[in-house]
Scaffold this motif. Structure first.
Motif, PDB file in Angstrom:
ATOM      1  N   LEU A 276       0.787  -1.226   0.000  1.00  0.00           N
ATOM      2  CA  LEU A 276       0.000   0.000   0.000  1.00  0.00           C
ATOM      3  C   LEU A 276       0.822   1.281   0.000  1.00  0.00           C
ATOM      4  O   LEU A 276       0.487   2.230  -0.726  1.00  0.00           O
ATOM      5  N   PRO A 277       1.912   1.400   0.799  1.00  0.00           N
ATOM      6  CA  PRO A 277       2.691   2.642   0.734  1.00  0.00           C
ATOM      7  C   PRO A 277       3.263   2.910  -0.657  1.00  0.00           C
ATOM      8  O   PRO A 277       3.329   4.075  -1.087  1.00  0.00           O
ATOM      9  N   TYR A 278       3.656   1.870  -1.371  1.00  0.00           N
ATOM     10  CA  TYR A 278       4.209   2.029  -2.721  1.00  0.00           C
ATOM     11  C   TYR A 278       3.129   2.513  -3.686  1.00  0.00           C
ATOM     12  O   TYR A 278       3.402   3.333  -4.567  1.00  0.00           O
ATOM     13  N   PHE A 279       1.914   1.986  -3.525  1.00  0.00           N
ATOM     14  CA  PHE A 279       0.813   2.446  -4.379  1.00  0.00           C
ATOM     15  C   PHE A 279       0.465   3.907  -4.085  1.00  0.00           C
ATOM     16  O   PHE A 279       0.287   4.714  -5.003  1.00  0.00           O
ATOM     17  N   ARG A 280       0.374   4.237  -2.806  1.00  0.00           N
ATOM     18  CA  ARG A 280      -0.021   5.604  -2.432  1.00  0.00           C
ATOM     19  C   ARG A 280       0.985   6.636  -2.933  1.00  0.00           C
ATOM     20  O   ARG A 280       0.599   7.736  -3.333  1.00  0.00           O
ATOM     21  N   LEU A 281       2.258   6.286  -2.913  1.00  0.00           N
ATOM     22  CA  LEU A 281       3.315   7.218  -3.309  1.00  0.00           C
ATOM     23  C   LEU A 281       3.616   7.172  -4.803  1.00  0.00           C
ATOM     24  O   LEU A 281       4.497   7.900  -5.261  1.00  0.00           O
ATOM     25  N   ARG A 282       2.900   6.312  -5.550  1.00  0.00           N
ATOM     26  CA  ARG A 282       3.173   6.156  -6.990  1.00  0.00           C
ATOM     27  C   ARG A 282       4.656   5.857  -7.203  1.00  0.00           C
ATOM     28  O   ARG A 282       5.332   6.449  -8.052  1.00  0.00           O
ATOM     29  N   ALA A 283       5.155   4.894  -6.414  1.00  0.00           N
ATOM     30  CA  ALA A 283       6.590   4.646  -6.370  1.00  0.00           C
ATOM     31  C   ALA A 283       7.096   3.840  -7.559  1.00  0.00           C
ATOM     32  O   ALA A 283       8.300   3.825  -7.814  1.00  0.00           O
ATOM     33  N   MET A 284       6.220   3.145  -8.277  1.00  0.00           N
ATOM     34  CA  MET A 284       6.670   2.340  -9.413  1.00  0.00           C
ATOM     35  C   MET A 284       5.585   2.322 -10.473  1.00  0.00           C
ATOM     36  O   MET A 284       4.423   2.609 -10.205  1.00  0.00           O
ATOM     37  N   ASP A 285       5.977   1.968 -11.679  1.00  0.00           N
ATOM     38  CA  ASP A 285       5.031   1.864 -12.790  1.00  0.00           C
ATOM     39  C   ASP A 285       4.381   0.484 -12.855  1.00  0.00           C
ATOM     40  O   ASP A 285       3.229   0.353 -13.267  1.00  0.00           O
ATOM     41  N   VAL A 286       5.148  -0.543 -12.485  1.00  0.00           N
ATOM     42  CA  VAL A 286       4.665  -1.927 -12.511  1.00  0.00           C
ATOM     43  C   VAL A 286       4.966  -2.565 -11.165  1.00  0.00           C
ATOM     44  O   VAL A 286       6.112  -2.509 -10.690  1.00  0.00           O
TER      45      VAL A 286
END
Length: 388
Positions: A276-286
């Motif tokens: 979830l933190p990676y999704f919220r921060l738009r940390a990656m494309d895939v």
């Protein structure tokens, strides 16, 4: 269909071992899953065997109920090998449930949204450089990389993934300080590494041709500053993606914002909460999801969360044929699928260890409607190739 036994089976996988969960119901239906104890996952077998008593007597149909009970048992340690062991049990339950119903596992996941699953040739060059005794022919120089790129293209693949290598010594060596090779706890990236990487990618492009999608796996091998040095130094290369592993979502988001290339990540994360933190921060494309560790049913939840954040997913899959089929069923039922990892260089005895091999043609994997995952371990062959 009530679970009667939960057992583990093991076999020789060359430089590691294969591991499987076998669930047998009171009616004689057998469900299988594959799991792994490589790269620090030591102890998954102990978890499966200790939790088996909580699964015996449950209905194979009640996958979510069993997961919830096991999750509650692991509440204070629901990460690492505990979560991996629960994922392995979940995957075997799905196979048994599908076989009970006489349907392929993707039917349990909502049904197929695609018939063909695009795959990439993973660890391309890596195994032939580091483990040529198991994966011949050996690659000993950049000429071998050019020849391998040509082989990938001639065999009908449209994408390959490789790592970072150093060709300057007497033998080719991998550069992966994140895993201790070489020992470099600072994980700094110098000019020599950048020069060697460019030569490696140039050789693959020469051999594979201009239409091949090339993926680069950087693993845990640098800090954000180092990743950016690498990405900027190869900004002129046409990469499909650069894969980065880091436990810091904020740092990865910084790298992604400054990167000239698409960024993939998260293959080592376990449980939806970790993503979830990676999704919220738009940390990656895939987002890369390991369905072997998370369990395919739980992985579908992660894929749905990714979809809600407009992120595509790809499986982490460098295991045996059963794991490949498990990941393929997830990909077949996932709308926001990007591309699937699989190792094409195989052990000579892999075909004996599994009842069916993945049907890979023209760079795509095709699923059948066979009940369950569509393949399972051959127990007689496992006895012939015992684990180390």
């Amino acid at each position: 269909m009530i679970v009667r036994t939960v057992e583990t089976r093991h076999g020789d996988a060359g430089w590691r071992n294969y591991h499987f969960v076998k669930i047998t119901t009171e009616d004689g239906v057998v469900g299988w899953s594959e799991y792994d104890e490589h790269q620090g996952a030591i102890g998954v077998t102990a978890v499966v065997e200790r939790l088996a008593g909580m699964v015996i007597g449950e209905r194979v149909h009640d996958v979510e109920r069993t997961y919830a009970r096991l999750h509650a048992r692991a509440r204070q340690s629901m990460s690492g090998v505990m979560a991996m062991g629960i994922g392995a049990i979940e995957n075997a339950l799905l196979d048994a449930k599908a076989k009970t119903l006489g349907v392929p596992c993707h039917d349990l996941l909502g049904g197929k949204v695609r018939d063909a699953i695009r795959v990439y040739w993973s660890h391309c060059g890596t195994w032939r450089i580091s483990r040529p005794d198991f994966y011949p022919p050996a690659v000993t120089d950049l000429g071998g990389i050019r020849a391998l790129g040509e082989e990938v293209r001639e065999r009908g693949f449209t994408a390959l993934k490789t790592n970072v290598f150093d060709y300057s010594g007497e033998r080719v060596r991998g550069w992966s300080p994140g895993f201790g090779y070489p020992y470099a706890p600072d994980q700094n990236v110098d000019r020599h590494v950048l020069k060697q990487l460019r030569a490696h990618l140039d050789a693959f492009r020469d051999g594979a041709g201009p239409d091949m999608d090339i993926l680069l796996d950087l693993n845990y091998n640098a800090k954000p500053e180092g990743y950016l040095r690498i990405l900027r130094s190869i900004a002129d290369f046409d990469l499909f993606w650069a894969e980065i592993d880091t436990p810091h979502a904020e740092a990865l988001a910084d790298v992604r914002r400054a990167s000239p290339h698409t960024i993939s990540s998260c293959e080592s994360l376990i449980t939806l909460y970790s993503f979830l933190p990676y999704f919220r921060l738009r940390a990656m494309d895939v987002a890369i999801i390991d369905a072997v560790w998370n369990g395919v049913w739980q992985s579908m939840k992660i894929a749905a969360a990714a979809e809600a954040h407009q992120v595509n997913i790809a499986p982490h899959n460098y295991y045996g044929h059963l794991a490949t089929m498990m990941a393929a069923h997830m990909c077949a039922a996932t709308p926001n699928f990007r591309i699937m990892e699989t190792d094409i260089d195989r052990l000579p005895w892999d075909a004996e260890l599994f009842t069916a091999e993945p049907d890979i043609r023209h760079g795509h994997l095709f699923l059948t409607d066979a009940p369950g995952w569509g393949t399972e371990p051959n127990e007689e062959a496992l006895a012939k190739y015992p684990p180390k």
